[in-house]
Design a protein around this motif. Structure first.
Motif, PDB file in Angstrom:
ATOM      1  N   VAL A   1       0.816  -1.206   0.000  1.00 21.16           N
ATOM      2  CA  VAL A   1       0.000   0.000   0.000  1.00 21.16           C
ATOM      3  C   VAL A   1       0.854   1.261   0.000  1.00 21.16           C
ATOM      4  CG1 VAL A   1      -0.239  -0.046   2.519  1.00 21.16           C
ATOM      5  CG2 VAL A   1      -1.936   1.168   1.133  1.00 21.16           C
ATOM      6  N   ASP A   2       1.984   1.230   0.691  1.00 22.57           N
ATOM      7  CA  ASP A   2       2.822   2.428   0.756  1.00 22.57           C
ATOM      8  C   ASP A   2       3.524   2.700  -0.571  1.00 22.57           C
ATOM      9  OD1 ASP A   2       2.267   3.093   3.453  1.00 22.57           O
ATOM     10  OD2 ASP A   2       3.595   1.480   4.109  1.00 22.57           O
ATOM     11  N   GLU A   3       3.903   1.655  -1.292  1.00 24.50           N
ATOM     12  CA  GLU A   3       4.516   1.847  -2.608  1.00 24.50           C
ATOM     13  C   GLU A   3       3.517   2.464  -3.582  1.00 24.50           C
ATOM     14  OE1 GLU A   3       7.866  -1.705  -2.763  1.00 24.50           O
ATOM     15  OE2 GLU A   3       5.773  -2.197  -3.183  1.00 24.50           O
ATOM     16  N   ILE A   4       2.273   2.001  -3.521  1.00 26.33           N
ATOM     17  CA  ILE A   4       1.251   2.538  -4.414  1.00 26.33           C
ATOM     18  C   ILE A   4       0.889   3.968  -4.027  1.00 26.33           C
ATOM     19  CG2 ILE A   4      -1.136   2.287  -5.206  1.00 26.33           C
ATOM     20  CD1 ILE A   4      -0.761  -0.737  -4.988  1.00 26.33           C
ATOM     21  N   ARG A   5       0.731   4.213  -2.745  1.00 27.92           N
ATOM     22  CA  ARG A   5       0.434   5.581  -2.294  1.00 27.92           C
ATOM     23  C   ARG A   5       1.553   6.539  -2.689  1.00 27.92           C
ATOM     24  NH1 ARG A   5      -0.048   6.637   3.305  1.00 27.92           N
ATOM     25  NH2 ARG A   5      -1.502   8.335   2.916  1.00 27.92           N
ATOM     26  N   GLY A   6       2.783   6.078  -2.561  1.00 25.37           N
ATOM     27  CA  GLY A   6       3.905   6.931  -2.927  1.00 25.37           C
ATOM     28  C   GLY A   6       3.902   7.273  -4.402  1.00 25.37           C
ATOM     29  N   ALA A   7       3.587   6.272  -5.249  1.00 29.79           N
ATOM     30  CA  ALA A   7       3.542   6.516  -6.687  1.00 29.79           C
ATOM     31  C   ALA A   7       2.421   7.482  -7.035  1.00 29.79           C
ATOM     32  CB  ALA A   7       3.346   5.197  -7.428  1.00 29.79           C
ATOM     33  N   MET A   8       1.280   7.336  -6.368  1.00 33.35           N
ATOM     34  CA  MET A   8       0.162   8.235  -6.624  1.00 33.35           C
ATOM     35  C   MET A   8       0.511   9.662  -6.239  1.00 33.35           C
ATOM     36  SD  MET A   8      -2.880   5.709  -5.281  1.00 33.35           S
ATOM     37  CE  MET A   8      -4.222   6.853  -5.561  1.00 33.35           C
ATOM     38  N   GLN A   9       1.213   9.825  -5.134  1.00 35.78           N
ATOM     39  CA  GLN A   9       1.573  11.175  -4.697  1.00 35.78           C
ATOM     40  C   GLN A   9       2.604  11.798  -5.627  1.00 35.78           C
ATOM     41  OE1 GLN A   9       2.930  11.371  -0.637  1.00 35.78           O
ATOM     42  NE2 GLN A   9       2.375  13.518  -0.468  1.00 35.78           N
TER      43      GLN A   9
ATOM     44  N   ARG B   1      -4.794   5.297   3.271  1.00 36.05           N
ATOM     45  CA  ARG B   1      -4.378   3.906   3.083  1.00 36.05           C
ATOM     46  C   ARG B   1      -5.571   3.002   2.817  1.00 36.05           C
ATOM     47  NH1 ARG B   1       0.600   2.186   5.162  1.00 36.05           N
ATOM     48  NH2 ARG B   1      -0.382   0.244   5.816  1.00 36.05           N
ATOM     49  N   GLU B   2      -6.645   3.164   3.597  1.00 31.87           N
ATOM     50  CA  GLU B   2      -7.796   2.277   3.435  1.00 31.87           C
ATOM     51  C   GLU B   2      -8.451   2.427   2.065  1.00 31.87           C
ATOM     52  OE1 GLU B   2      -9.129   5.858   5.980  1.00 31.87           O
ATOM     53  OE2 GLU B   2      -7.391   4.526   5.796  1.00 31.87           O
ATOM     54  N   THR B   3      -8.403   3.643   1.522  1.00 32.22           N
ATOM     55  CA  THR B   3      -8.958   3.865   0.191  1.00 32.22           C
ATOM     56  C   THR B   3      -8.124   3.174  -0.873  1.00 32.22           C
ATOM     57  OG1 THR B   3      -9.868   6.007   0.863  1.00 32.22           O
ATOM     58  CG2 THR B   3      -9.637   5.621  -1.500  1.00 32.22           C
ATOM     59  N   VAL B   4      -6.813   3.249  -0.732  1.00 33.37           N
ATOM     60  CA  VAL B   4      -5.920   2.581  -1.679  1.00 33.37           C
ATOM     61  C   VAL B   4      -6.138   1.070  -1.646  1.00 33.37           C
ATOM     62  CG1 VAL B   4      -3.508   2.105  -2.254  1.00 33.37           C
ATOM     63  CG2 VAL B   4      -4.197   4.403  -1.575  1.00 33.37           C
ATOM     64  N   ILE B   5      -6.232   0.511  -0.437  1.00 29.96           N
ATOM     65  CA  ILE B   5      -6.430  -0.936  -0.306  1.00 29.96           C
ATOM     66  C   ILE B   5      -7.754  -1.355  -0.933  1.00 29.96           C
ATOM     67  CG2 ILE B   5      -6.813  -2.810   1.349  1.00 29.96           C
ATOM     68  CD1 ILE B   5      -4.860  -1.321   3.227  1.00 29.96           C
ATOM     69  N   ARG B   6      -8.825  -0.622  -0.608  1.00 26.41           N
ATOM     70  CA  ARG B   6     -10.163  -1.000  -1.056  1.00 26.41           C
ATOM     71  C   ARG B   6     -10.391  -0.756  -2.534  1.00 26.41           C
ATOM     72  NH1 ARG B   6     -14.295   3.069   1.013  1.00 26.41           N
ATOM     73  NH2 ARG B   6     -13.445   4.154  -0.817  1.00 26.41           N
ATOM     74  N   ASP B   7      -9.980   0.425  -3.017  1.00 22.34           N
ATOM     75  CA  ASP B   7     -10.389   0.862  -4.349  1.00 22.34           C
ATOM     76  C   ASP B   7      -9.333   0.666  -5.423  1.00 22.34           C
ATOM     77  OD1 ASP B   7     -12.700   1.619  -3.125  1.00 22.34           O
ATOM     78  OD2 ASP B   7     -12.301   3.769  -3.188  1.00 22.34           O
ATOM     79  N   VAL B   8      -8.064   0.586  -5.032  1.00 20.46           N
ATOM     80  CA  VAL B   8      -7.000   0.473  -6.017  1.00 20.46           C
ATOM     81  C   VAL B   8      -6.409  -0.934  -6.037  1.00 20.46           C
ATOM     82  CG1 VAL B   8      -4.790   1.391  -6.804  1.00 20.46           C
ATOM     83  CG2 VAL B   8      -6.474   2.923  -5.756  1.00 20.46           C
TER      84      VAL B   8
END
Length: 213
Positions: free
Chosen positions: A86-94, A103-110
């Motif tokens: 989740v942190d790798e994906i959040r980092g790329a999105m940012q 984090r919960e949105t990334v896990i659920r929706d992405v």
């Protein structure tokens, strides 16, 4: 050590999301999911376009849409273990989209919709296939998908080009193809292919509208 993240696929496996959601909440989740995934894709769009344009019309041995996206997704895999947390994906999105998503949105929706093998982990390959569903259907996309030398994309070419999308994908894809094939000639022109991809993406990636009440 990478933190394990349990996710739920679009087909309905367990996750931390409440079992019952109101229809308004489900609709909001679908919209959020599309925005979240597209924010990743838009950040990678320039690279995807350049990779796609380099196919030079090769068909039989050419790359699939997921193959084109994969090198860019691999850059998100900071620890190089072949999986995205989740942190790798959040980092790329940012970095790419300038957005900070919970984090919960990334896990659920992405992440959850692209867990095609339902193992609770998101591989680089799965994420590449998921992002490939969001690619714009244009001349390059058609050239990549057309592999038998005939104009238009057949059902078999579409299945081969998109790869394994899990059980939900196996169910959705032929139905979407049939609905999009307006002239019933067994091949999709660019407009029909765009319609098919929208249906496939909605069926696989946007299935948060199940009302379990």
């Amino acid at each position: 050590m990478q933190q394990a993240v349990v996710v739920r696929s679009a087909a309905g496996r367990a996750c931390g999301r409440p079992a019952s959601v109101k229809s308004s909440d489900a609709a909001r989740a679908v919209a959020d999911a599309a925005i979240s995934r597209r924010s990743v894709l838009l950040g990678l769009a320039g690279g995807v376009a350049s990779l796609t344009s380099s196919t030079n019309g090769a068909r039989a041995a050419g790359p699939t849409p997921a193959d084109l996206v994969r090198p860019l997704v691999q850059k998100m895999d900071e620890n190089g273990d072949g999986f995205l947390d989740v942190d790798e994906i959040r980092g790329a999105m940012q970095r790419n989209g300038g957005v900070t998503v919970p984090r919960e949105t990334v896990i659920r929706d992405v992440m959850a919709p692209v867990d095609f093998d339902d193992d609770g982990m998101i591989s680089v390959d799965e994420f590449s296939r998921g992002l490939a569903l969001e690619l714009e259907v244009d001349e390059r996309w058609m050239r990549t998908m057309e592999r038998d030398g005939q104009p238009g994309v057949s059902l078999e070419e579409l299945q081969a080009g998109l790869g394994d999308l899990g059980q939900t994908g196996n169910d959705v894809l032929p139905v979407a193809f049939k609905l999009a094939d307006k002239d019933r000639n067994g091949r999709l022109d660019p407009e029909e292919a765009e319609s098919a991809m929208q249906l496939i993406s909605a069926g696989i990636m946007g299935d948060f509208g199940e009302d379990d009440e």
